[in-house]
Design an enzyme around this catalytic site. Structure first.
Site, PDB file in Angstrom:
ATOM      1  N   HIS A   1     -45.198 -38.645 -20.729  1.00  0.00           N
ATOM      2  CA  HIS A   1     -44.024 -38.099 -19.693  1.00  0.00           C
ATOM      3  C   HIS A   1     -44.630 -36.809 -19.436  1.00  0.00           C
ATOM      4  O   HIS A   1     -45.260 -36.064 -20.387  1.00  0.00           O
ATOM      5  CB  HIS A   1     -42.817 -37.829 -20.670  1.00  0.00           C
ATOM      6  CG  HIS A   1     -41.982 -39.198 -21.050  1.00  0.00           C
ATOM      7  ND1 HIS A   1     -42.108 -40.265 -20.311  1.00  0.00           N
ATOM      8  CD2 HIS A   1     -40.829 -39.343 -21.636  1.00  0.00           C
ATOM      9  CE1 HIS A   1     -41.274 -40.803 -20.646  1.00  0.00           C
ATOM     10  NE2 HIS A   1     -40.616 -40.345 -21.494  1.00  0.00           N
TER      11      HIS A   1
ATOM     12  N   GLY B   1     -41.485 -55.168 -29.361  1.00  0.00           N
ATOM     13  CA  GLY B   1     -41.143 -53.963 -28.281  1.00  0.00           C
ATOM     14  C   GLY B   1     -42.185 -53.010 -27.829  1.00  0.00           C
ATOM     15  O   GLY B   1     -43.155 -52.809 -28.719  1.00  0.00           O
ATOM     16  N   ALA B   2     -41.936 -52.352 -27.019  1.00  0.00           N
ATOM     17  CA  ALA B   2     -43.049 -51.062 -26.725  1.00  0.00           C
ATOM     18  C   ALA B   2     -43.353 -50.322 -27.699  1.00  0.00           C
ATOM     19  O   ALA B   2     -44.611 -50.034 -27.950  1.00  0.00           O
ATOM     20  CB  ALA B   2     -42.435 -50.603 -25.396  1.00  0.00           C
TER      21      ALA B   2
ATOM     22  N   ARG C   1     -35.024 -64.479 -29.968  1.00  0.00           N
ATOM     23  CA  ARG C   1     -35.987 -64.785 -28.936  1.00  0.00           C
ATOM     24  C   ARG C   1     -37.339 -64.949 -29.439  1.00  0.00           C
ATOM     25  O   ARG C   1     -38.233 -65.687 -29.181  1.00  0.00           O
ATOM     26  CB  ARG C   1     -35.948 -64.011 -27.785  1.00  0.00           C
ATOM     27  CG  ARG C   1     -34.764 -63.906 -26.813  1.00  0.00           C
ATOM     28  CD  ARG C   1     -35.024 -62.941 -25.760  1.00  0.00           C
ATOM     29  NE  ARG C   1     -34.712 -61.711 -26.261  1.00  0.00           N
ATOM     30  CZ  ARG C   1     -33.789 -60.943 -26.537  1.00  0.00           C
ATOM     31  NH1 ARG C   1     -32.593 -61.542 -26.106  1.00  0.00           N
ATOM     32  NH2 ARG C   1     -33.531 -59.995 -26.883  1.00  0.00           N
ATOM     33  N   SER C   2     -37.798 -63.862 -30.221  1.00  0.00           N
ATOM     34  CA  SER C   2     -39.334 -63.921 -30.543  1.00  0.00           C
ATOM     35  C   SER C   2     -39.426 -64.283 -32.054  1.00  0.00           C
ATOM     36  O   SER C   2     -40.831 -64.408 -32.418  1.00  0.00           O
ATOM     37  CB  SER C   2     -39.721 -62.481 -30.516  1.00  0.00           C
ATOM     38  OG  SER C   2     -39.712 -62.090 -29.246  1.00  0.00           O
TER      39      SER C   2
ATOM     40  N   SER D   1     -42.695 -46.734 -19.397  1.00  0.00           N
ATOM     41  CA  SER D   1     -42.656 -47.413 -20.883  1.00  0.00           C
ATOM     42  C   SER D   1     -41.418 -47.030 -21.733  1.00  0.00           C
ATOM     43  O   SER D   1     -41.234 -47.642 -22.525  1.00  0.00           O
ATOM     44  CB  SER D   1     -43.936 -47.064 -21.510  1.00  0.00           C
ATOM     45  OG  SER D   1     -44.114 -46.071 -21.428  1.00  0.00           O
ATOM     46  N   GLY D   2     -40.922 -45.887 -21.229  1.00  0.00           N
ATOM     47  CA  GLY D   2     -39.520 -45.341 -21.971  1.00  0.00           C
ATOM     48  C   GLY D   2     -38.409 -46.222 -21.848  1.00  0.00           C
ATOM     49  O   GLY D   2     -37.522 -46.401 -22.615  1.00  0.00           O
TER      50      GLY D   2
ATOM     51  N   GLN E   1     -40.836 -38.995 -15.857  1.00  0.00           N
ATOM     52  CA  GLN E   1     -41.104 -39.854 -16.898  1.00  0.00           C
ATOM     53  C   GLN E   1     -41.724 -41.329 -16.407  1.00  0.00           C
ATOM     54  O   GLN E   1     -41.360 -41.725 -15.819  1.00  0.00           O
ATOM     55  CB  GLN E   1     -39.897 -40.044 -17.786  1.00  0.00           C
ATOM     56  CG  GLN E   1     -39.031 -38.644 -18.207  1.00  0.00           C
ATOM     57  CD  GLN E   1     -37.663 -39.043 -18.921  1.00  0.00           C
ATOM     58  OE1 GLN E   1     -36.887 -38.123 -18.577  1.00  0.00           O
ATOM     59  NE2 GLN E   1     -37.695 -39.871 -19.772  1.00  0.00           N
TER      60      GLN E   1
ATOM     61  N   CYS F   1     -37.578 -39.122 -26.495  1.00  0.00           N
ATOM     62  CA  CYS F   1     -38.928 -38.755 -26.508  1.00  0.00           C
ATOM     63  C   CYS F   1     -39.218 -37.373 -25.343  1.00  0.00           C
ATOM     64  O   CYS F   1     -40.207 -36.478 -25.793  1.00  0.00           O
ATOM     65  CB  CYS F   1     -39.644 -39.877 -25.657  1.00  0.00           C
ATOM     66  SG  CYS F   1     -38.741 -40.401 -24.430  1.00  0.00           S
TER      67      CYS F   1
ATOM     68  N   ARG G   1     -28.364 -40.069 -33.620  1.00  0.00           N
ATOM     69  CA  ARG G   1     -28.833 -38.819 -33.432  1.00  0.00           C
ATOM     70  C   ARG G   1     -28.157 -37.536 -33.667  1.00  0.00           C
ATOM     71  O   ARG G   1     -28.493 -36.341 -34.119  1.00  0.00           O
ATOM     72  CB  ARG G   1     -29.663 -38.657 -32.077  1.00  0.00           C
ATOM     73  CG  ARG G   1     -30.883 -39.386 -32.035  1.00  0.00           C
ATOM     74  CD  ARG G   1     -31.681 -39.219 -30.766  1.00  0.00           C
ATOM     75  NE  ARG G   1     -32.698 -40.260 -30.416  1.00  0.00           N
ATOM     76  CZ  ARG G   1     -32.964 -40.887 -29.224  1.00  0.00           C
ATOM     77  NH1 ARG G   1     -32.465 -40.319 -28.185  1.00  0.00           N
ATOM     78  NH2 ARG G   1     -34.179 -41.541 -29.145  1.00  0.00           N
TER      79      ARG G   1
HETATM   80  P1  A2P Z   1     -37.124 -59.602 -28.832  1.00  0.00           P
HETATM   81  O1  A2P Z   1     -38.679 -59.735 -28.620  1.00  0.00           O
HETATM   82  O2  A2P Z   1     -36.945 -60.646 -29.667  1.00  0.00           O
HETATM   83  O3  A2P Z   1     -36.424 -59.584 -27.342  1.00  0.00           O
HETATM   84  P2  A2P Z   1     -38.524 -53.122 -25.300  1.00  0.00           P
HETATM   85  O4  A2P Z   1     -37.977 -51.674 -25.865  1.00  0.00           O
HETATM   86  O5  A2P Z   1     -39.861 -52.916 -25.291  1.00  0.00           O
HETATM   87  O6  A2P Z   1     -37.757 -53.596 -24.572  1.00  0.00           O
HETATM   88  O7  A2P Z   1     -38.421 -53.791 -26.936  1.00  0.00           O
HETATM   89  C1  A2P Z   1     -37.032 -54.152 -27.465  1.00  0.00           C
HETATM   90  C2  A2P Z   1     -37.354 -54.749 -28.894  1.00  0.00           C
HETATM   91  O8  A2P Z   1     -35.896 -54.953 -29.598  1.00  0.00           O
HETATM   92  C3  A2P Z   1     -37.961 -56.145 -28.984  1.00  0.00           C
HETATM   93  O9  A2P Z   1     -38.868 -56.130 -30.146  1.00  0.00           O
HETATM   94  C4  A2P Z   1     -36.879 -57.126 -29.136  1.00  0.00           C
HETATM   95  O10 A2P Z   1     -37.177 -58.402 -29.720  1.00  0.00           O
HETATM   96  C5  A2P Z   1     -36.020 -56.331 -29.974  1.00  0.00           C
HETATM   97  N1  A2P Z   1     -34.449 -56.702 -30.017  1.00  0.00           N
HETATM   98  C6  A2P Z   1     -33.615 -56.842 -28.954  1.00  0.00           C
HETATM   99  N2  A2P Z   1     -32.531 -57.259 -29.005  1.00  0.00           N
HETATM  100  C7  A2P Z   1     -32.555 -57.484 -30.282  1.00  0.00           C
HETATM  101  C8  A2P Z   1     -31.301 -57.882 -31.483  1.00  0.00           C
HETATM  102  N3  A2P Z   1     -30.332 -58.317 -30.911  1.00  0.00           N
HETATM  103  N4  A2P Z   1     -32.009 -58.111 -32.712  1.00  0.00           N
HETATM  104  C9  A2P Z   1     -33.069 -57.608 -33.029  1.00  0.00           C
HETATM  105  N5  A2P Z   1     -33.912 -57.208 -32.204  1.00  0.00           N
HETATM  106  C10 A2P Z   1     -33.747 -57.295 -30.914  1.00  0.00           C
END
Ligand code: A2P
Length: 346
Positions: free
Chosen positions: A251, A12-13, A42-43, A161-162, A158, A131, A102
């Site tokens: 921001h 993620g970002a 997914r990743s 990317s947030g 803002q 943020c 939080r």
């Molecule tokens: P993934 O690449 O598998 O979707 P962003 O804030 O840029 O949208 O990124 C979100 C991050 O959170 C990504 O790394 C995403 O992984 C991860 N993510 C989303 N859903 C889940 C989940 N159910 N379990 C673990 N990680 C997750």
């Protein structure tokens, strides 16, 4: 000591910025013996290079945290809700970037320059503030300590990317389509889980996150509640308007404050010049003030345009800019880990 670090949301970002800081930051205060990169299904299986070695991304499960000393979470509130407790039970300290914990009483909400002492009260989870609140308190807390603080009225500008990688892509794709005269579609902003979506390219959206019952958005409410908690000021008068602008990183905030003591702009500048993590960029005759482009990629919070209100003697206006993915998220997270190690809490 050497540490085993896990990053939940590694693709993620914010996760990407944490990896970058852990890998590249010459001033990093601790040594990493192992890194575990976690995402959703997914990743999983993707390979990322960390310090020259290939690391395979794994799906996050309850069993992902064995032997992990520090777990950085930035995969959304639901993921923190589901897995943070397993990480703590497995012996990790969780540094959580989501809003999920939080406002919990037993969870410190920490900006190291402001309230590092709260880390001593942790019971496994430490939250990184929103943020927008984070960069604002970094600049305002020194003013509060020196002159007292009665009231804040803030409007934010803002960056997309947030809202994550998808929102960055949305801004880019819409901008390209606009310039080509093609139709544009909106699927993410202003809030992924709201009913309607509006273009952000060449536009400004006065909605960050969904609305609450009092017509403030969750982002505005979070900013207010978290500012009061971090600064330990439950009775602070504060309101906020949070706005999304077509900027990728950093921001900006137009902030009006009322202080308790009679004070000059010069005295406020002096306090900010000496404040940790703050850089004063304020010289109207030289057109010097911070902007998102000049602040992006930097760890500090930049302040300029400091001037007296034209009517209220203790009222002042400031312009505060910081990289929302760095001080606003990744850098503050890494800084919390460093501070805990320094305080012997890890
Ligand atoms: P993934 O690449 O598998 O979707 P962003 O804030 O840029 O949208 O990124 C979100 C991050 O959170 C990504 O790394 C995403 O992984 C991860 N993510 C989303 N859903 C889940 C989940 N159910 N379990 C673990 N990680 C997750």
């Amino acid at each position: 000591k050497e540490y085993h670090v896990a990053i939940v949301g590694a693709t993620g970002a914010v996760g990407q910025k944490i990896i970058h800081l852990l890998e590249q930051d010459q001033e990093l205060q601790f040594y990493i013996k192992k890194i575990t990169l976690l995402s959703s299904k997914r990743s999983a299986g993707k390979v990322i290079k960390f310090k020259g070695k290939e690391v395979t991304i794994q799906e996050t499960t309850e069993l992902s945290f064995e032997g992990v000393d520090i777990a950085f979470f930035s995969a959304g509130g639901e993921v923190s809700k589901r897995f943070a407790k397993s990480a703590v039970d497995g012996g990790s300290v969780v540094i959580d970037n989501t809003s999920h914990f939080r406002m919990s009483k037993d969870v410190p909400l920490v900006v190291p320059e402001v309230n590092a002492h709260k880390l001593r009260e942790h019971s496994g989870i430490i939250s990184v503030p929103n943020c927008s609140a984070l960069q604002m308190v970094t600049a305002l807390n020194p003013i509060k300590k020196a002159f007292g603080l009665e009231r804040i009225i803030v409007s934010t500008y803002q960056a997309v990317s947030g809202s994550g990688m998808n929102a960055i892509n949305e801004l880019m794709n819409q901008s390209e389509a606009m310039l080509k005269g093609e139709d544009i579609t909106a699927e993410i902003l202003p809030a992924k889980n709201d009913k309607k979506h509006f273009p952000i390219a060449f536009n400004v959206l006065p909605q960050v996150d969904v609305f609450t019952e009092n017509d403030y958005t969750f982002e505005e409410q979070k900013m207010i509640n978290e500012t009061k908690k971090i600064m330990g000021m439950p009775d602070l008068k504060m309101s906020a308007t949070c706005v999304r602008v077509p900027v990728v990183s950093s921001h900006s905030e137009s902030v009006y404050i009322e202080v308790e003591q009679d004070v000059t702009v010069g005295e406020i500048k002096k306090v900010l010049e000496a404040a940790p993590g703050v850089v004063l960029q304020d010289n109207p005759t030289q057109q010097m003030y911070p902007t998102p482009l000049t602040s992006a990629g930097k760890k500090e919070t930049f302040v300029g345009r400091i001037r007296k209100d034209l009517d209220l003697p203790r009222g002042f206006h400031l312009w505060i800019v910081s990289d929302n993915l760095l001080k606003g998220a990744a850098w503050n997270s890494v800084q919390i880990a460093e501070t805990m190690i320094k305080l012997d809490l890890l």
